[in-house]
Structures are given as C-alpha cells and as structure tokens.
Scaffold this active site. Structure first.
Site, PDB file in Angstrom:
ATOM      1  N   ASP A 261       0.811  -1.226   0.000  1.00  0.00           N
ATOM      2  CA  ASP A 261       0.000   0.000   0.000  1.00  0.00           C
ATOM      3  C   ASP A 261       0.842   1.274   0.000  1.00  0.00           C
ATOM      4  OD1 ASP A 261      -2.217  -1.724   2.252  1.00  0.00           O
ATOM      5  OD2 ASP A 261      -2.195  -1.675   0.067  1.00  0.00           O
TER       6      ASP A 261
HETATM    7  N1  LIG Z   1       3.229  -6.085  -3.083  1.00  0.00           N
HETATM    8  C1  LIG Z   1       1.950  -5.688  -2.856  1.00  0.00           C
HETATM    9  N2  LIG Z   1       0.965  -6.593  -2.833  1.00  0.00           N
HETATM   10  C2  LIG Z   1      -0.308  -6.189  -2.644  1.00  0.00           C
HETATM   11  C3  LIG Z   1      -0.604  -4.831  -2.398  1.00  0.00           C
HETATM   12  C4  LIG Z   1       0.473  -3.884  -2.464  1.00  0.00           C
HETATM   13  O1  LIG Z   1       0.278  -2.669  -2.299  1.00  0.00           O
HETATM   14  N3  LIG Z   1       1.728  -4.360  -2.687  1.00  0.00           N
HETATM   15  N4  LIG Z   1      -1.899  -4.447  -2.113  1.00  0.00           N
HETATM   16  C5  LIG Z   1      -2.720  -5.544  -1.661  1.00  0.00           C
HETATM   17  C6  LIG Z   1      -4.116  -5.275  -1.309  1.00  0.00           C
HETATM   18  N5  LIG Z   1      -4.276  -5.037   0.102  1.00  0.00           N
HETATM   19  C7  LIG Z   1      -4.733  -3.845   0.454  1.00  0.00           C
HETATM   20  O2  LIG Z   1      -5.142  -3.049  -0.387  1.00  0.00           O
HETATM   21  C8  LIG Z   1      -3.896  -6.025   1.070  1.00  0.00           C
HETATM   22  C9  LIG Z   1      -3.945  -7.330   0.760  1.00  0.00           C
HETATM   23  C10 LIG Z   1      -3.558  -8.293   1.697  1.00  0.00           C
HETATM   24  C11 LIG Z   1      -3.143  -7.958   2.934  1.00  0.00           C
HETATM   25  C12 LIG Z   1      -2.720  -9.000   3.915  1.00  0.00           C
HETATM   26  O3  LIG Z   1      -2.297  -8.716   4.993  1.00  0.00           O
HETATM   27  N6  LIG Z   1      -2.833 -10.284   3.485  1.00  0.00           N
HETATM   28  C13 LIG Z   1      -2.380 -11.398   4.295  1.00  0.00           C
HETATM   29  C14 LIG Z   1      -3.257 -12.611   4.039  1.00  0.00           C
HETATM   30  C15 LIG Z   1      -4.668 -12.303   4.125  1.00  0.00           C
HETATM   31  C16 LIG Z   1      -5.504 -13.506   3.758  1.00  0.00           C
HETATM   32  O4  LIG Z   1      -4.975 -14.574   3.503  1.00  0.00           O
HETATM   33  O5  LIG Z   1      -6.715 -13.281   3.687  1.00  0.00           O
HETATM   34  C17 LIG Z   1      -1.054 -11.870   3.774  1.00  0.00           C
HETATM   35  O6  LIG Z   1      -0.868 -11.824   2.526  1.00  0.00           O
HETATM   36  O7  LIG Z   1      -0.288 -12.347   4.617  1.00  0.00           O
HETATM   37  C18 LIG Z   1      -3.095  -6.623   3.235  1.00  0.00           C
HETATM   38  C19 LIG Z   1      -3.489  -5.651   2.303  1.00  0.00           C
HETATM   39  C20 LIG Z   1      -2.656  -6.708  -2.599  1.00  0.00           C
HETATM   40  N7  LIG Z   1      -1.304  -7.128  -2.656  1.00  0.00           N
END
Ligand SMILES: Nc1nc2c(c(=O)[nH]1)N[C@@H](CN(C=O)c1ccc(C(=O)N[C@@H](CCC(=O)O)C(=O)O)cc1)CN2
Length: 317
Positions: A261
């Site tokens: 983000d």
């Molecule tokens: N490299 C990036 N990847 C993603 C971004 C970004 O800006 N840079 N944005 C996200 C979307 N997002 C918020 O907008 C977001 C998505 C996922 C998470 C998160 O903490 N996910 C956890 C798992 C959650 C789950 O399994 O339901 C994780 O991946 O450990 C926070 C914010 C999309 N990707």
C-alpha cells in the site's frame, strides 16, 4: 491452454490469451481509430511544446487536446499529454515513433515517451479474493463500454465468484494461495498473465504480491486499497477506522510496488461517517467509494492520463 496437473491445478481452465479487439460492449472503437496520444516525460527546458507541436504538424496531425505540467520551471520534470487526430493513424505510428526517436529524444533529456492509438482497448486481467463489488463494477462498466478495456481473465484465490464472472463471458481461473504454496501459485498466475495483458487490476485481492511477481508480470498493476492512504495500511482498515473514531473513510487506487500500500497514488476519495456507524456500515459505505475510485483510476490509466514520477503521479484528468 492446458492446466498442468499439480497441487495447484486450477478447478477449470478455459482461457485463451485475449486478442486485440474492440472494447467489451463497443464495436471496434470506430470513432477513435484516427486518434493518437503522445505522452512525454523529460527534463524541463524552453521549447518543448513548440518542438512537439512542430513534430505533429510535420506529420499532418491535428492536436485536439493538450495538457502539460512542470515540477519546477528551472531544471524540473516536464510532463506532456497530447491527443491528436491523424487520418489513417495506424499506418503511420511506427514512422512517427522512429522520427520521434530520431529527433525529439536527441533534443531533450527524455525520461519516458509514447505514441499510441486511442482506439486500441487495453487488455486487462483482474485478480480478486471474495469481495465482488469492485470486480463486478469493472465487468459491468466494461460491458457497457464505459471503460476502454478488454477484460480477458479473472484470477482468484477463491472459487466463490466463478459463476458471476462467467456470466459476463469472461474466463475465471481459481488458483488457491496459502503461505506455503504462494511461490507455486504466483508461478501459475504468471503463466497466464505474462505477455498477455497491458494491465492487471487487484480488485480486492487479499494476498501480498511478491517482488519476483512484480518483476516478471510485464505490465503495471493497479490496486484498490480500502482506506484513505496513508491511513490504515494493510488488512482490516475499516475495523482500524472504527477503533480510531475517524469521521471520514475512503479508498485509494495506487500502482502496486513491493511495499504494501505504498505505491504511487492515482486517485482517492472519502465519505463522511459518524460514531453511529458500525464496521459493517463503514464497509458498505466504503464499498461505494472503492468502486468509483477504482473506475476512475483504471479509466485514467487506460487513457494515458497518469504519468509516474518516482513514487508519485501526475494525473491529467
Ligand atoms: N506487493 C503488494 N501486494 C499487494 C498490495 C500492495 O500494495 N503491494 N496491495 C494488496 C491489497 N491489500 C490492500 O489493499 C492487502 C492485501 C492483503 C493484505 C494481507 O495482509 N494479506 C495477508 C493474508 C490475508 C488472507 O490470507 O486473507 C497476507 O498476505 O499475509 C493486506 C493488504 C494486494 N497485494
């Protein structure tokens, strides 16, 4: 394309890479065929607009829209977006590019430039998890011809939205993602995406994308984050907003970078809320903002209205 039998085998694959075609719902972009866009980012100095105008005039191109911006008139960054009309443009683009390369890039310290046809819809793939509002809004607007795009594929780490996506005639691929299988999952996603799309949209895709994926996907990625950044980065922003007692909640569309983000912001908006609103209400009211912000960000990107500079953007909206 045949699915490889692996632990990640998507439930169904009936996907063939999109061919350049008219925007979904519109017949071949007729009125746009002779419209082109010239985009330029270079070091600022006197004479740039005059030189570009001369260049277009020499190619019998008529400027019909022009926007420019400079970060600092003395040695700053200069940004230009011109829309021009040229009869039978498609037949001349390569020649114009060659002349531009030979003449303009020698005169000025050019960081980035492009000359594109306005009639070519962008080939878009969408990634989503379980929330459907941003995805369905994009599919609906594309079908109505409100977006100059060809949505050729939807990838999800859940199977929930398969039927709805297929009802739009768009291929849906389910690729489960767990902490242990993220690398394999991303490899499967890249197999489908790499070289086949001009833009990937994360329409509430709730997995963090690795830098390896960003380096290999081969096109920009736009994400819709469900908060008014830089507030409430990461997962669960509406709960964080409720706990903080904010009076405005919002959404932010940004280009995706490795840092969660933190990428260059394209568009944002907010809606007023109050102490009476529970988290579900914040989510419902925020969803409207997410949809409209993502629509504008994708539209402006696809109309070459967004120019990147370091971790910020210049938006000629
Ligand atoms: N490299 C990036 N990847 C993603 C971004 C970004 O800006 N840079 N944005 C996200 C979307 N997002 C918020 O907008 C977001 C998505 C996922 C998470 C998160 O903490 N996910 C956890 C798992 C959650 C789950 O399994 O339901 C994780 O991946 O450990 C926070 C914010 C999309 N990707």
């Amino acid at each position: 394309m045949t699915a490889t039998p692996s632990t990640l085998a998507p439930t169904t694959v009936d996907f063939a890479p999109p061919r350049a075609a008219g925007a979904q719902g519109k017949s071949g972009g007729g009125e746009l065929t002779d419209l082109g866009r010239l985009i330029l980012h270079c070091a600022d100095q006197p004479g740039i607009v005059a030189a570009i105008s001369r260049f277009l005039a020499d190619h019998d191109a008529n400027i019909i829209e022009s926007d420019q911006s400079t970060s600092d008139p003395e040695g700053g960054h200069f940004f230009l977006r011109m829309v021009f009309h040229k009869r039978d443009l498609q037949a001349y683009i390569e020649q114009m590019e060659a002349t531009f390369e030979a003449s303009i890039t020698d005169q000025f310290d050019v960081t980035d430039w492009s000359i594109t046809s306005a009639s070519a819809p962008k080939r878009v793939a969408v990634m989503v998890s379980k929330y459907d509002h941003c995805l369905l809004d994009l599919l609906w607007r594309a079908r109505r011809g409100e977006l100059p795009v060809q949505i050729g594929l939807v990838i999800s780490n859940h199977a929930d939205l398969a039927a709805e996506v297929r009802s739009f005639g768009v291929p849906f691929v389910h690729i489960p993602v767990t902490r242990d299988t993220k690398a394999e999952a991303e490899a499967k996603q890249l197999e489908l995406l790499r070289g086949n799309f001009d833009l990937v949209v994360l329409a509430r895709y709730m997995q963090i994308i690795t830098n390896d994926f960003l380096e290999k996907v081969g096109c920009p990625i736009i994400n819709i984050h469900h908060s008014f950044l830089p507030a409430f980065i990461g997962a669960g922003p509406y709960q964080k907003a409720k706990d903080r007692g904010v009076k405005l909640v919002g959404a932010t569309a940004h280009y995706v970078t490795e840092d969660l983000d933190e990428g260059p912001i394209i568009e944002q908006d907010v809606v007023r809320v109050s102490h009476r609103d529970d988290v579900a209400t914040l989510e419902r009211r925020g969803a409207d903002v997410e949809r409209s912000v993502l629509h504008r960000a994708v539209l402006w990107h696809c109309e070459d209205r967004v120019l990147r500079q370091d971790n910020t953007t210049v938006v000629f909206a």
